[in-house]
Design an enzyme around this catalytic site. Sequence first.
Site, mmCIF file in Angstrom:
data_model
loop_
_atom_site.group_PDB
_atom_site.id
_atom_site.type_symbol
_atom_site.label_atom_id
_atom_site.label_comp_id
_atom_site.label_asym_id
_atom_site.label_seq_id
_atom_site.Cartn_x
_atom_site.Cartn_y
_atom_site.Cartn_z
ATOM 1 N N LYS A 184 0.845 -1.206 0.000
ATOM 2 C CA LYS A 184 0.000 0.000 0.000
ATOM 3 C C LYS A 184 0.879 1.255 0.000
ATOM 4 O O LYS A 184 0.685 2.156 -0.789
ATOM 5 C CB LYS A 184 -0.924 -0.016 1.225
ATOM 6 N N GLU B 122 10.527 -4.874 4.352
ATOM 7 C CA GLU B 122 10.608 -6.274 3.924
ATOM 8 C C GLU B 122 10.273 -6.424 2.443
ATOM 9 O O GLU B 122 10.955 -7.117 1.680
ATOM 10 C CB GLU B 122 9.638 -7.152 4.727
ATOM 11 N N GLY C 126 -4.907 -1.768 5.063
ATOM 12 C CA GLY C 126 -4.131 -2.922 4.595
ATOM 13 C C GLY C 126 -4.834 -4.250 4.832
ATOM 14 O O GLY C 126 -4.958 -5.079 3.933
ATOM 15 N N ARG C 127 -5.349 -4.457 6.046
ATOM 16 C CA ARG C 127 -5.941 -5.765 6.362
ATOM 17 C C ARG C 127 -7.361 -5.902 5.829
ATOM 18 O O ARG C 127 -8.012 -6.916 6.056
ATOM 19 C CB ARG C 127 -5.886 -6.015 7.876
ATOM 20 N N GLU D 277 -4.706 -6.984 14.821
ATOM 21 C CA GLU D 277 -4.209 -5.654 14.462
ATOM 22 C C GLU D 277 -5.337 -4.624 14.613
ATOM 23 O O GLU D 277 -5.096 -3.456 14.894
ATOM 24 C CB GLU D 277 -3.644 -5.644 13.035
ATOM 25 N N HIS E 224 -5.202 -33.146 17.246
ATOM 26 C CA HIS E 224 -4.084 -33.978 17.709
ATOM 27 C C HIS E 224 -2.922 -33.119 18.186
ATOM 28 O O HIS E 224 -1.788 -33.601 18.290
ATOM 29 C CB HIS E 224 -3.661 -34.929 16.590
ATOM 30 N N LYS F 223 9.281 -1.296 14.130
ATOM 31 C CA LYS F 223 9.850 -0.906 12.823
ATOM 32 C C LYS F 223 10.922 0.163 13.018
ATOM 33 O O LYS F 223 12.002 0.101 12.434
ATOM 34 C CB LYS F 223 8.760 -0.300 11.931
#
Length: 543
Positions: free
Chosen positions: A208, A214, A268-269, A354, A385, A513
């Site tokens: 965005k 990263e 973003g999410r 978030e 399990h 960050k």
Amino acid sequence: MTIADLTRSPEWAALKRHRQSLAKTRVADLFKDDPQRFTDFSLTLDEFAFDFSKNLVTAKTMRLLHDLASAADVAGWCERMFAGERINTTEDRAAYHVALRHQGPEPMMVDGKDVMPDVRKVWEQMRGFATSVREGTWRGATGERIRTVINIGIGGSDLGPAMAVQALRPFCHPEMHFYFVSNVDGAHLQAALAHADPASTLFIVSSKTFTTQETLANANAARDWLTARLSPGAVPKHFVAVSAAVDKASTFGIAPENVFGFWDWVGGRYSMWSAIGLPIAVALGWDGFERLLAGAHAMDQHFRRAPAEQNIPLTMGLIALWNIDFLDADAYAVLPYAQDLARLPAYLQQLEMESNGKTTRRDGKRVKCATGPVLFGEPGTNGQHAFYQLIHQGTQRVFCDFILAARDRSGYPDLHRLLAANFLAQSQALMLGKSAAEAMAEMRQAKMKAGKARALSTHRSFAGNRPSNSILLGELDPYHLGKLVALYEHKTFVLGILWGINSFDQWGVELGKQLANDILGGRGVARDGSTAGLKALYDAWQG
Ligand code: F6P
């Protein structure tokens, strides 16, 4: 009128008193007393069912919870969201993901402007691009068609498309491969490139802001990989970008016509419906992507229009609040009985944690109640399990969502029957539990000696009364996935309103960050002894 701190409201106090009155109530008994309970405590929207009857709720609980929703003006906030108001107050912008899947001719306004013409323009651009890649009219620099698509992005620019492409695997282009590289650990990029032939590989760089460390680092490494094997001139045929910062993407070297834009009112999410969904559109084809949008839009319409008592996102939010703030749940497990939904819990971790992992209310004051819980999950039956032991018998209180699609696409109907039986059995076991006396009787019937049976009876008993929702879809297809994800989005929004917090900012990710940049720049390591010690070891062991 909105009440900033709902915990001081008479509605909250009434719920507290009501919770005490349920101290000895068992959900299993509520079923015995009311043969209609499933009908009364479940909601459907076509082939989409939300069953909340296995929670410790009565008709009175629901009435009180709805009173609380009215006190918080959830309906008013919902209208504000759909009207494109700047409900993301700390970033001073709208949260308008509903416009991205809007289907009708009505305008969708932000700051007095209808955003739909721009949204449709990007849809056209996406449709053209996705079709040309799928049909092979888009060619790489050496004339090869694209067979491998690698999305480079992180957080909201990764999780939605990665989750959806996996979830909709049976609908994806059969001769194309999709990889999602997010982690700045080079192992992630290396693993994707190990399968890729540069001549037939397309990179989608999704960010965005186009400033995320990263993503830019991975994109640069991928570009070096490509240019070393083809040539610098090959970049325009092998790199496209998705960003709200079109100029920054162009500076990276991507031709402006190959940058797919979106807007600051898309969080973003909440962005998988925007051009961030480009890998989904390439994987499914445009019709499939449109079905995904249509499913989400159907849930939007339901959220906006359905009466409170029949409103699935509202009810799901209220049930979550009840479990978190009145029944003291510590954690929340999302348990899809669908291997293809393996990335759904990770996707929802960002969406919910978030959005609602916050201690500060909209008015700047500290919240007075628990907010977003720890969310985790794995596909069933695998989780059974691994960590279900704790959900059944641990001291932590975990509330669960079980998810199943009724129709199977795997071609193994017998396996699907086993899967469905486990989906049904787990929520039943959590609710019913088993007393020590029942466990003892079972062991005696199996001819175990009385002393041993007595010794084991407490180990083999289950408290029960552990809450869960069940979500049943007709099928795990683009339409139902759209509905499912939009349901979680709106439920997250409802919770944010009830807690008085802004679900659309994420200041909590900034400090880390900032410090990473300090450390990279050679500053900050000496701020504390542990960091300095670890860095010294790292340097030494690097050789
Ligand atoms: O670090 C958090 C975050 O800002 C998320 O909210 C966002 O989805 C992600 O980083 C990626 O940001 P971008 O799309 O700008 O690269």
